[in-house]
Design a protein around this motif. Structure first.
Motif, short mmCIF file in Angstrom:
data_model
loop_
_atom_site.label_atom_id
_atom_site.label_comp_id
_atom_site.label_asym_id
_atom_site.label_seq_id
_atom_site.Cartn_x
_atom_site.Cartn_y
_atom_site.Cartn_z
N UNK A 160 102.09 24.43 51.07
CA UNK A 160 101.42 24.48 52.47
C UNK A 160 101.01 26.12 52.47
N UNK A 161 102.74 26.58 52.47
CA UNK A 161 102.77 28.34 53.70
C UNK A 161 102.27 29.08 52.63
N UNK A 162 102.38 28.94 50.91
CA UNK A 162 101.76 29.04 50.25
C UNK A 162 100.45 29.18 50.16
N UNK A 163 99.97 28.43 50.87
CA UNK A 163 97.99 28.96 50.62
C UNK A 163 97.91 29.15 52.18
N UNK A 164 98.88 29.68 53.02
CA UNK A 164 98.57 30.09 54.43
C UNK A 164 98.62 31.36 53.88
N UNK A 165 99.73 31.67 53.34
CA UNK A 165 99.76 33.17 52.97
C UNK A 165 98.67 33.91 51.91
N UNK A 166 98.13 33.36 51.40
CA UNK A 166 96.42 33.24 50.98
C UNK A 166 95.73 33.64 51.71
N UNK A 167 95.26 32.82 52.23
CA UNK A 167 94.14 33.61 53.69
C UNK A 167 94.56 34.48 54.25
N UNK A 168 96.47 34.56 54.68
CA UNK A 168 97.26 35.47 55.57
C UNK A 168 96.38 36.87 54.70
N UNK A 169 96.40 37.05 53.25
CA UNK A 169 96.74 38.10 52.83
C UNK A 169 94.84 38.45 52.62
N UNK A 170 93.97 37.67 52.38
CA UNK A 170 92.80 37.75 53.01
C UNK A 170 92.10 38.87 53.95
N UNK A 171 92.62 37.88 54.79
CA UNK A 171 92.50 38.33 56.42
C UNK A 171 93.79 39.90 56.46
N UNK A 172 94.60 40.27 56.20
CA UNK A 172 95.46 41.63 56.46
C UNK A 172 94.87 42.58 54.75
N UNK A 173 93.75 42.09 54.28
CA UNK A 173 93.51 42.72 53.03
C UNK A 173 91.88 43.59 54.20
N UNK A 174 91.49 42.60 54.63
CA UNK A 174 89.45 42.98 55.32
C UNK A 174 90.51 43.76 55.73
N UNK A 175 91.14 43.39 56.60
CA UNK A 175 91.95 44.59 58.16
C UNK A 175 91.78 46.08 57.47
N UNK A 176 92.62 46.64 56.56
CA UNK A 176 93.32 47.25 55.56
C UNK A 176 92.14 48.43 55.09
N UNK A 177 90.83 46.88 55.26
CA UNK A 177 89.40 47.55 54.61
C UNK A 177 88.84 48.08 55.66
N UNK A 178 88.53 46.93 56.92
CA UNK A 178 88.21 47.82 58.33
C UNK A 178 87.80 48.95 58.69
N UNK A 179 89.87 49.12 59.50
CA UNK A 179 90.61 50.21 59.40
C UNK A 179 89.93 51.42 58.64
N UNK A 180 90.10 50.96 57.19
CA UNK A 180 89.97 52.37 56.70
C UNK A 180 88.38 52.92 56.33
N UNK A 181 87.18 51.94 56.94
CA UNK A 181 86.31 52.10 56.94
C UNK A 181 84.97 52.52 58.27
N UNK A 182 86.39 51.96 59.87
CA UNK A 182 85.49 52.15 60.82
C UNK A 182 85.47 54.23 61.74
N UNK A 183 83.93 54.80 61.41
CA UNK A 183 83.72 55.30 61.96
C UNK A 183 83.00 55.46 62.63
N UNK A 184 82.99 56.72 63.67
CA UNK A 184 82.19 57.05 64.84
C UNK A 184 80.58 56.89 64.39
N UNK A 185 79.70 56.00 64.74
CA UNK A 185 78.55 55.85 64.58
C UNK A 185 77.94 54.58 64.22
N UNK A 186 78.63 53.60 63.40
CA UNK A 186 78.95 52.92 62.81
C UNK A 186 79.07 51.85 63.95
N UNK A 187 78.38 50.88 63.89
CA UNK A 187 78.10 49.52 64.86
C UNK A 187 79.16 48.68 64.83
N UNK A 188 79.33 47.87 65.70
CA UNK A 188 80.40 46.79 65.53
C UNK A 188 79.63 45.90 64.43
N UNK A 189 77.86 45.55 64.48
CA UNK A 189 77.49 44.81 63.59
C UNK A 189 77.82 45.35 62.53
#
Length: 270
Positions: free
Chosen positions: A13-42
């Protein structure tokens, strides 16, 4: 289950949580790289929505008690639970991005606060102090210890870093087949108190720290939490578990290896 409904997971079960955690971590990494002035929160919400879907996961925020977004986007004096919308991000803003995902019924949850362009030194220090407190809280967790050990480490790190407000009304939490489970993990408290830390327990540690008051209020949208004095806030979060060899940060892409090693703490991942 043990001790007032606290959920203990098997290694599988922890291994499956790790899979979910990696989705979250990669999504936050992408958002951190993409966020910039002029974007909306949407715009950020759309990026997150696509990233989670393309990973074959689902959002645990969307529809949660009616929440309309895939992520929470909390800007400047907004502490948590900001709703993505038409707000335009500007140079000098900070935005806290809270993200969660579900894989095969198991949840991951994490957050980062990102500066847009140049921000004052005191804001940079706030972000650094909040993130450091999160890691020190995780580093304080050991099998046989108590939840209060985490809380005390978070509080000690924040107090040592400067004159900050520690938000008390919102806490970290257990996580597993639901996003929010027992036990609560406050960001302040005494060591050796609270539920015992055992192998297979998964917790989200998430300090929320302000440049001013610890007091908050909720806006008319019934979601967005802001500081009562308008002071800016930072929010960092990771989901972790304890194994026989140490802490394993399920939402960190490296499992927390680098930050835990820097704190002299054994790494518990595979």
């Amino acid at each position: 289950m043990f001790d007032r409904g606290i959920q203990i997971k098997t290694p599988e079960q922890i291994a499956t949580m790790r899979s979910a955690g990696l989705v979250v971590g990669r999504t936050l990494e992408l958002l951190t790289a993409e966020v910039r002035a002029g974007m909306t929160t949407s715009d950020l919400d759309t990026i997150a929505r696509d990233a989670i879907a393309s990973a074959g996961a689902t959002s645990n925020f969307l529809g949660y008690h009616g929440f309309p977004g895939v992520i929470c986007t909390s800007v400047n004096d907004e502490v948590v639970h900001g709703i993505p919308g038409d707000r335009v991000l500007r140079d000098g803003d900070i935005v806290s991005i809270d993200c969660g995902a579900v894989v095969d019924g198991w949840h991951g949850d994490a957050a980062v606060t990102v500066a847009i362009g140049e921000v004052p030194d005191e804001v940079t220090a706030l972000l650094r102090a909040t993130e450091d407190a999160m890691w020190r809280g995780i580093a304080a967790a050991t099998i046989g210890g108590r939840v209060g050990d985490i809380s005390h480490a978070v509080e000690t790190a924040i107090v040592s870093a400067g004159d900050y407000g520690i938000v008390e009304g919102y806490t970290g939490h257990g996580i597993g087949t639901e996003m929010h489970q027992a036990p609560d993990v406050p960001n302040y408290g005494k060591p050796r108190r609270g539920p015992k830390l055992v192998k297979g327990l998964a917790l989200a540690v998430e300090p929320m720290v302000t440049l001013g008051t610890h007091q908050t209020r909720t806006l008319a949208d019934d979601w967005t939490v802001v500081t009562t004095d308008g002071s800016w806030a930072a929010h960092f979060e990771n989901t972790f578990t304890l194994t026989d060899t140490g802490a394993w940060v399920l939402t960190a892409l490296d499992g927390g290896r680098e930050r835990l090693a820097a704190l002299g703490v054994p790494y518990g991942g595979d």
